[in-house]
Design an enzyme around this catalytic site. Structure first.
Site, mmCIF file in Angstrom:
data_model
loop_
_atom_site.group_PDB
_atom_site.id
_atom_site.type_symbol
_atom_site.label_atom_id
_atom_site.label_comp_id
_atom_site.label_asym_id
_atom_site.label_seq_id
_atom_site.Cartn_x
_atom_site.Cartn_y
_atom_site.Cartn_z
ATOM 1 N N HIS A 1 0.756 -1.273 0.059
ATOM 2 C CA HIS A 1 -0.258 0.082 -0.052
ATOM 3 C C HIS A 1 0.895 1.391 0.185
ATOM 4 O O HIS A 1 0.564 2.333 -0.386
ATOM 5 C CB HIS A 1 -1.123 -0.047 1.172
ATOM 6 C CG HIS A 1 -0.255 0.146 2.502
ATOM 7 N ND1 HIS A 1 0.486 -0.827 3.009
ATOM 8 C CD2 HIS A 1 -0.140 1.257 3.467
ATOM 9 C CE1 HIS A 1 1.020 -0.553 4.481
ATOM 10 N NE2 HIS A 1 0.576 0.769 4.366
ATOM 11 N N LYS B 1 9.372 -2.505 3.530
ATOM 12 C CA LYS B 1 10.409 -2.399 4.352
ATOM 13 C C LYS B 1 10.663 -3.520 5.393
ATOM 14 O O LYS B 1 9.528 -4.134 5.767
ATOM 15 C CB LYS B 1 10.493 -1.079 5.029
ATOM 16 C CG LYS B 1 11.797 -0.868 5.889
ATOM 17 C CD LYS B 1 12.834 0.158 5.259
ATOM 18 C CE LYS B 1 13.932 0.263 6.072
ATOM 19 N NZ LYS B 1 14.843 -0.979 5.960
ATOM 20 N N LYS C 1 3.567 -2.587 11.768
ATOM 21 C CA LYS C 1 4.594 -1.692 12.700
ATOM 22 C C LYS C 1 4.645 -0.278 11.980
ATOM 23 O O LYS C 1 4.758 0.901 12.613
ATOM 24 C CB LYS C 1 5.987 -2.205 12.800
ATOM 25 C CG LYS C 1 7.171 -1.851 13.604
ATOM 26 C CD LYS C 1 8.501 -2.693 13.660
ATOM 27 C CE LYS C 1 8.148 -4.136 13.646
ATOM 28 N NZ LYS C 1 9.322 -5.138 13.844
ATOM 29 N N LYS D 1 9.821 -8.862 4.638
ATOM 30 C CA LYS D 1 10.765 -9.451 5.485
ATOM 31 C C LYS D 1 11.697 -10.588 4.553
ATOM 32 O O LYS D 1 10.942 -11.398 3.868
ATOM 33 C CB LYS D 1 9.933 -10.107 6.697
ATOM 34 C CG LYS D 1 11.011 -10.349 7.636
ATOM 35 C CD LYS D 1 11.273 -9.355 8.553
ATOM 36 C CE LYS D 1 11.967 -9.448 9.777
ATOM 37 N NZ LYS D 1 11.672 -8.191 10.705
ATOM 38 N N SER E 1 15.608 3.564 10.753
ATOM 39 C CA SER E 1 15.995 3.153 9.287
ATOM 40 C C SER E 1 15.376 3.955 8.115
ATOM 41 O O SER E 1 15.752 4.524 7.255
ATOM 42 C CB SER E 1 15.283 1.824 8.801
ATOM 43 O OG SER E 1 16.086 0.527 9.431
HETATM 44 N N1 GLU Z 1 14.467 -5.971 11.675
HETATM 45 C C1 GLU Z 1 13.776 -4.839 12.104
HETATM 46 C C2 GLU Z 1 12.399 -5.211 12.427
HETATM 47 O O1 GLU Z 1 11.968 -6.045 12.599
HETATM 48 C C3 GLU Z 1 14.130 -3.519 11.312
HETATM 49 C C4 GLU Z 1 13.597 -3.404 10.134
HETATM 50 C C5 GLU Z 1 14.034 -2.022 9.304
HETATM 51 O O2 GLU Z 1 14.512 -1.446 9.709
HETATM 52 O O3 GLU Z 1 13.577 -2.078 8.045
HETATM 53 O O4 GLU Z 1 11.606 -4.201 12.717
#
Ligand code: GLU
Length: 478
Positions: free
Chosen positions: A68, A73, A97, A109, A366
């Site tokens: 969306h 990320k 998140k 992921k 990030s």
């Molecule tokens: N791996 C981290 C998380 O689970 C960071 C992800 C990121 O910074 O894109 O949120």
């Protein structure tokens, strides 16, 4: 092997169950509900790398939960436990998140099934670059489409290799550094990214303790100072969270759980000393001045004020949820509490600060790194000295006045040096993170306290984030 007992739903099913509990309280069309819940695509790749005279085949994944917003990320995990169900659950959590903390990304992921401890540096570089190559050539690593980051088993080193691999394959892409975050500072990283997730946990707890009503809901009173904390996992997230809470907020770290058991000390453990011991001895066993328990998971059940699971998913499940005594749990890991355990804990009145909020500090910083890379300038570079010279003007004026008024009006000794210094990148990053964590907490608690049908922070967090994702789909005319 997952830590989730086979008798319980899988990690992804657990996330879906929690999602379903929240959408049941919302007014979304069933079609939109389904569109948000499902994972858009999961790519599986098997590739060979010639190592020690033989070809070794590895299996990796990159899952995209929701587009969306783009880029999508989420981190890349290196662990033997990596599997499709897990990356899909983690990708979904990334969607929620990012929406909750208003980082303008969809959720994704990745994972590689590997035990990084089996390979030396050079071998790890070959493997990481090859995995990155497979993802880059399919645009699954790209500054505008999909931006990975560190996760369990990966860190700055792997991100630098990935960024370099992308740059080699896209020699004219001026934004190539923005293809991945969590890079070292000298390869386009940002100050404060390594500590960010742990720092976010600290800011989340500080914000929680700013609301006496919420503290009371967990059956506690007062501030963070003096609270007894048990941490599971002294990796990047657990270590920073525990260290900051101990050094800066006066919390007492009474328990630390690691792979080879747990340490417990009512008077408090020195987090840095334990960390140094682990580095030297490859585990916590033998650490002096603490009680060692071989069955580390048992220590999750010890008396404390705050429990911080900062390791694996599913560690609090149907087999132990009933015995967990902590009145407040903050999920620094992704998915440490299964859906079934969540029901039991809610019933008992345990307050849970949910993963999608609690560990969002990493992706928040990030986001700052990605913006820094796209703008090609370090934060604060333009305004820092200008800010200092304006402060200088005020200080000179105050000095002039205090000279005139006499000694009792002079400035406190360190005011001048503190006030004169303009903020550097690290301070700006921490300020942005603090602001993000405060605002996101307030958005959750508003739903928690304003709706009679919402009794916990997790449901509230899902409602806030799903509403944002839904709004974005609606705006696209879906
Ligand atoms: N791996 C981290 C998380 O689970 C960071 C992800 C990121 O910074 O894109 O949120």
């Amino acid at each position: 092997m997952s830590t989730i007992p086979a008798t319980e739903p899988s990690f992804r099913e657990s996330v879906d169950l929690m999602f379903n509990r929240a959408v049941a309280l919302m007014e979304l069309s069933p079609g939109l509900e389904e569109k948000i819940r499902v994972c858009n695509a999961t790519y599986t790749v098997r590739f060979g790398v010639r190592l020690r005279g033989q070809i070794k085949t590895f299996t990796g994944y990159r899952s995209v939960h929701s587009e969306h917003m783009e880029p999508v990320k989420g981190g890349i995990r290196f662990a033997l436990t990596v599997n499709q169900d897990e990356v899909e659950a983690l990708a979904a959590l990334m969607t929620y998140k990012c929406a909750l903390v208003e980082a303008p990304f969809g959720g994704s992921k990745g994972g590689l099934r590997i035990d990084p401890r089996e390979y030396d540096d050079h071998e790890m570089e070959q493997i990481t670059r090859r995995f990155a190559y497979e993802l880059i050539k399919r645009d699954m690593i790209n500054p505008a489409q999909n931006v990975p980051a560190p996760d369990m088993g990966t860190g700055e080193r792997e991100m630098a290799w990935i960024a370099d691999q992308y740059a080699r394959m896209n020699t004219t892409d001026i934004n190539s550094r923005a293809c991945v975050t969590g890079k070292p500072l000298n390869a386009g990283g940002i100050s404060g990214r390594v500590e960010a997730t742990g720092r976010g946990v600290q800011y989340a707890l500080r914000e929680f303790f700013r609301h006496p009503e919420d503290v009371k809901a967990a059956g506690m009173t007062g501030k963070l100072d003096g609270k007894r904390v048990i941490v599971q996992g002294l990796g990047n997230v657990g270590y920073h969270a525990a260290k900051f809470l101990q050094d800066e907020d006066g919390a007492r770290i009474v328990g630390i759980i690691e792979r080879d058991g747990a340490l417990f000390s009512e008077s408090g453990l020195d987090v840095d000393a334990v960390r140094d011991w682990i580095v030297k001895h490859d585990g916590i066993t033998g650490f002096p001045d603490a009680v060692h328990t071989a069955d580390g998971a048992r220590v999750l059940e010890e008396e404390c004020d705050i429990l911080i699971p900062a390791a694996l998913e599913g560690v609090i499940n149907l087999s132990n949820a009933e015995r967990i005594k902590a009145p407040l749990i903050i999920e620094a890991a992704n998915g440490p509490i299964t859906a079934g355990a969540d029901d039991i804990l809610r019933e008992k009145g345990t307050v849970i600060i949910p993963d999608m909020y609690a560990n969002a500090g990493g992706v928040t910083v990030s986001y700052f790194e990605w913006v820094k890379n796209l703008s090609h300038i370090r934060f604060g570079r333009m305004q820092r000295r200008q800010e200092e010279s304006r402060h200088e003007l005020i200080v000179q004026e105050l000095e002039r006045l205090s000279n005139h008024l006499g000694d009792q009006w002079s400035m406190t000794p360190d005011f001048k040096s503190k006030y004169l210094r303009g903020a550097d990148e690290l301070e700006l990053v921490r300020s942005g993170l603090d602001d993000t964590m405060r605002i996101a907490y307030q958005s959750m608690r508003n739903v928690w306290h304003s709706r009679e049908d919402v009794h916990d922070l997790r449901t509230a967090a899902y409602i806030v984030s799903i509403e944002k994702v839904a709004a974005s789909y609606r705006a696209k005319g879906l």
